[in-house]
Design an enzyme around this catalytic site. Sequence first.
Site, PDB file in Angstrom:
ATOM      1  N   CYS A  17      26.383  49.500   0.424  1.00 24.37           N
ATOM      2  CA  CYS A  17      25.830  50.220   1.574  1.00 24.37           C
ATOM      3  C   CYS A  17      26.890  50.348   2.663  1.00 24.37           C
ATOM      4  O   CYS A  17      27.487  49.359   3.072  1.00 24.37           O
ATOM      5  CB  CYS A  17      24.626  49.428   2.072  1.00 24.37           C
ATOM      6  SG  CYS A  17      24.230  49.656   3.791  1.00 24.37           S
ATOM      7  N   GLU A  18      27.120  51.580   3.106  1.00 26.14           N
ATOM      8  CA  GLU A  18      28.198  51.784   4.068  1.00 26.14           C
ATOM      9  C   GLU A  18      27.851  51.280   5.463  1.00 26.14           C
ATOM     10  O   GLU A  18      28.721  51.149   6.312  1.00 26.14           O
ATOM     11  CB  GLU A  18      28.593  53.265   4.120  1.00 26.14           C
ATOM     12  CG  GLU A  18      27.564  54.176   4.739  1.00 26.14           C
ATOM     13  CD  GLU A  18      28.027  55.634   4.743  1.00 26.14           C
ATOM     14  OE1 GLU A  18      28.939  55.972   3.987  1.00 26.14           O
ATOM     15  OE2 GLU A  18      27.463  56.418   5.518  1.00 26.14           O
ATOM     16  N   HIS A  19      26.582  50.993   5.708  1.00 26.60           N
ATOM     17  CA  HIS A  19      26.196  50.516   7.036  1.00 26.60           C
ATOM     18  C   HIS A  19      26.412  49.016   7.204  1.00 26.60           C
ATOM     19  O   HIS A  19      26.751  48.545   8.278  1.00 26.60           O
ATOM     20  CB  HIS A  19      24.718  50.826   7.309  1.00 26.60           C
ATOM     21  CG  HIS A  19      24.421  52.290   7.306  1.00 26.60           C
ATOM     22  ND1 HIS A  19      23.321  52.837   6.685  1.00 26.60           N
ATOM     23  CD2 HIS A  19      25.098  53.324   7.841  1.00 26.60           C
ATOM     24  CE1 HIS A  19      23.328  54.136   6.850  1.00 26.60           C
ATOM     25  NE2 HIS A  19      24.389  54.461   7.543  1.00 26.60           N
ATOM     26  N   HIS A  20      26.152  48.260   6.129  1.00 27.01           N
ATOM     27  CA  HIS A  20      26.198  46.798   6.244  1.00 27.01           C
ATOM     28  C   HIS A  20      27.182  46.131   5.292  1.00 27.01           C
ATOM     29  O   HIS A  20      27.328  44.911   5.327  1.00 27.01           O
ATOM     30  CB  HIS A  20      24.802  46.211   5.980  1.00 27.01           C
ATOM     31  CG  HIS A  20      23.741  46.705   6.918  1.00 27.01           C
ATOM     32  ND1 HIS A  20      22.945  47.779   6.628  1.00 27.01           N
ATOM     33  CD2 HIS A  20      23.379  46.284   8.143  1.00 27.01           C
ATOM     34  CE1 HIS A  20      22.113  47.996   7.640  1.00 27.01           C
ATOM     35  NE2 HIS A  20      22.359  47.110   8.578  1.00 27.01           N
ATOM     36  N   GLN A  68      22.447  56.143  -0.294  1.00 24.46           N
ATOM     37  CA  GLN A  68      21.889  56.534  -1.592  1.00 24.46           C
ATOM     38  C   GLN A  68      21.749  58.046  -1.729  1.00 24.46           C
ATOM     39  O   GLN A  68      21.951  58.602  -2.809  1.00 24.46           O
ATOM     40  CB  GLN A  68      20.540  55.829  -1.792  1.00 24.46           C
ATOM     41  CG  GLN A  68      19.995  56.013  -3.199  1.00 24.46           C
ATOM     42  CD  GLN A  68      18.733  55.217  -3.428  1.00 24.46           C
ATOM     43  OE1 GLN A  68      18.587  54.112  -2.912  1.00 24.46           O
ATOM     44  NE2 GLN A  68      17.814  55.773  -4.208  1.00 24.46           N
ATOM     45  N   HIS A 122      18.016  47.971  -1.756  1.00 21.96           N
ATOM     46  CA  HIS A 122      19.078  47.764  -0.766  1.00 21.96           C
ATOM     47  C   HIS A 122      18.942  46.357  -0.203  1.00 21.96           C
ATOM     48  O   HIS A 122      17.944  46.045   0.458  1.00 21.96           O
ATOM     49  CB  HIS A 122      18.954  48.787   0.365  1.00 21.96           C
ATOM     50  CG  HIS A 122      19.260  50.195  -0.070  1.00 21.96           C
ATOM     51  ND1 HIS A 122      20.332  50.901   0.393  1.00 21.96           N
ATOM     52  CD2 HIS A 122      18.632  50.993  -0.961  1.00 21.96           C
ATOM     53  CE1 HIS A 122      20.357  52.090  -0.182  1.00 21.96           C
ATOM     54  NE2 HIS A 122      19.331  52.178  -1.001  1.00 21.96           N
ATOM     55  N   CYS A 147      20.387  45.121   2.202  1.00 21.74           N
ATOM     56  CA  CYS A 147      20.337  45.138   3.678  1.00 21.74           C
ATOM     57  C   CYS A 147      18.907  45.289   4.179  1.00 21.74           C
ATOM     58  O   CYS A 147      18.618  45.023   5.341  1.00 21.74           O
ATOM     59  CB  CYS A 147      21.223  46.253   4.234  1.00 21.74           C
ATOM     60  SG  CYS A 147      20.669  47.915   3.846  1.00 21.74           S
TER      61      CYS A 147
HETATM   62  N1  LIG Z   1      18.853  56.778   4.455  1.00 19.14           N
HETATM   63  C1  LIG Z   1      19.528  55.673   4.131  1.00 19.14           C
HETATM   64  N2  LIG Z   1      19.522  54.640   4.983  1.00 19.14           N
HETATM   65  C2  LIG Z   1      20.196  53.535   4.617  1.00 19.14           C
HETATM   66  C3  LIG Z   1      20.867  53.403   3.413  1.00 19.14           C
HETATM   67  N3  LIG Z   1      21.406  52.172   3.362  1.00 19.14           N
HETATM   68  C4  LIG Z   1      21.068  51.565   4.513  1.00 19.14           C
HETATM   69  N4  LIG Z   1      20.335  52.385   5.275  1.00 19.14           N
HETATM   70  C5  LIG Z   1      19.724  52.214   6.602  1.00 19.14           C
HETATM   71  O1  LIG Z   1      20.679  52.431   7.596  1.00 19.14           O
HETATM   72  C6  LIG Z   1      20.048  52.064   8.815  1.00 19.14           C
HETATM   73  C7  LIG Z   1      21.065  51.574   9.812  1.00 19.14           C
HETATM   74  O2  LIG Z   1      20.329  51.383  10.989  1.00 19.14           O
HETATM   75  P1  LIG Z   1      20.873  50.671  12.297  1.00 19.14           P
HETATM   76  O3  LIG Z   1      19.730  50.590  13.255  1.00 19.14           O
HETATM   77  O4  LIG Z   1      22.137  51.348  12.721  1.00 19.14           O
HETATM   78  O5  LIG Z   1      21.310  49.252  11.738  1.00 19.14           O
HETATM   79  P2  LIG Z   1      20.531  47.864  11.833  1.00 19.14           P
HETATM   80  O6  LIG Z   1      20.360  47.453  13.253  1.00 19.14           O
HETATM   81  O7  LIG Z   1      21.254  46.894  10.944  1.00 19.14           O
HETATM   82  O8  LIG Z   1      19.113  48.253  11.221  1.00 19.14           O
HETATM   83  P3  LIG Z   1      18.044  47.359  10.430  1.00 19.14           P
HETATM   84  O9  LIG Z   1      18.433  47.400   8.981  1.00 19.14           O
HETATM   85  O10 LIG Z   1      16.729  48.049  10.687  1.00 19.14           O
HETATM   86  O11 LIG Z   1      18.110  45.959  10.981  1.00 19.14           O
HETATM   87  C8  LIG Z   1      18.982  51.048   8.425  1.00 19.14           C
HETATM   88  O12 LIG Z   1      17.721  51.635   8.680  1.00 19.14           O
HETATM   89  C9  LIG Z   1      19.191  50.878   6.909  1.00 19.14           C
HETATM   90  O13 LIG Z   1      17.974  50.595   6.232  1.00 19.14           O
HETATM   91  C10 LIG Z   1      20.842  54.511   2.527  1.00 19.14           C
HETATM   92  O14 LIG Z   1      21.410  54.500   1.435  1.00 19.14           O
HETATM   93  N5  LIG Z   1      20.163  55.623   2.936  1.00 19.14           N
HETATM   94 ZN   LIG Z   2      22.675  48.757   4.639  1.00 20.50          ZN
END
Ligand SMILES: Nc1nc2c(ncn2[C@@H]2O[C@H](COP(=O)(O)OP(=O)(O)OP(=O)(O)O)[C@@H](O)[C@H]2O)c(=O)[nH]1
Ligand SMILES: [Zn+2]
Length: 224
Positions: free
Chosen positions: A112-115, A153, A181, A183
């Site tokens: 996952c590119e976010h976490h 994804q 996921h 995360c």
């Molecule tokens: N649409 C989508 N969202 C993703 C994917 N992988 C991770 N995410 C979401 O990316 C979002 C990032 O949100 P942020 O609010 O910036 O990060 P955060 O504070 O860590 O969010 P939480 O996960 O809700 O605690 C989260 O809602 C994740 O669930 C993916 O493959 N597709």
């Molecule tokens: Zn993530």
Amino acid sequence: MTREQKTAKYYPNYTLSPGAMKKDGDLVLIGHPNETATANPRHSAFRSILAGITGEDPEREGLADTPRRAAEAIDEFTRGYEIDLNDLFRTFDSAGYDEMVTVRNVPLYSLCEHHLLPFIGTAHVSYIPDGRIVGLSKIARVVDTFARRLQVQERLTIEIADAIEKYLTPAGLLVMIEAEHLCMTVRGVQAPGTTTITTAVRGRIREQQTTRAEAVSAIGMRSQ
Ligand SMILES: Nc1nc2c(ncn2[C@@H]2O[C@H](COP(=O)(O)OP(=O)(O)OP(=O)(O)O)[C@@H](O)[C@H]2O)c(=O)[nH]1
Ligand SMILES: [Zn+2]
């Protein structure tokens, strides 16, 4: 360069302990006799992460080699950037076969590119040939090529579909991914058991409702 200067230059967030010096003049990391101060800078990045974890000691035996292992694990999760699809794809004459081909339950491991936490699941691909078929293993290789990158994804699903469309030009195509996921299941909202399904649909499978239903049904069938 003195030991302190080297530490400051290469490991700005790393506090050197007295045991860190193993050889004259060289900074050698604890527990890692072959690693010098000029080693892979990503190792020092992971070392900084360890140093930032309250209550941990990055120099204790169990963690001494962790920066190298973690960097190698990231390499594994991102090796897809190095794969050239031009070398990978092989197509053959379909010998008149013009019905649907479905490859399902292809294992998928992505990051996952976010976490920078894994998302794990399966990919399913259905296509209708237009004169050419593809080596079945190449479907799994294409999935792995795009999964082994920093991803969301939805984009992963589209990239797999785009690649198959480009090299195979099928009459119809459906790519479906179902993934968990971490995360979302082990941190953050902590919703265990949650999976996400994404689809990319092209050509006849997109246009004809019955053909789309046939693809979804083929993917949904359980093996015995
Ligand atoms: N649409 C989508 N969202 C993703 C994917 N992988 C991770 N995410 C979401 O990316 C979002 C990032 O949100 P942020 O609010 O910036 O990060 P955060 O504070 O860590 O969010 P939480 O996960 O809700 O605690 C989260 O809602 C994740 O669930 C993916 O493959 N597709
Ligand atoms: Zn993530």
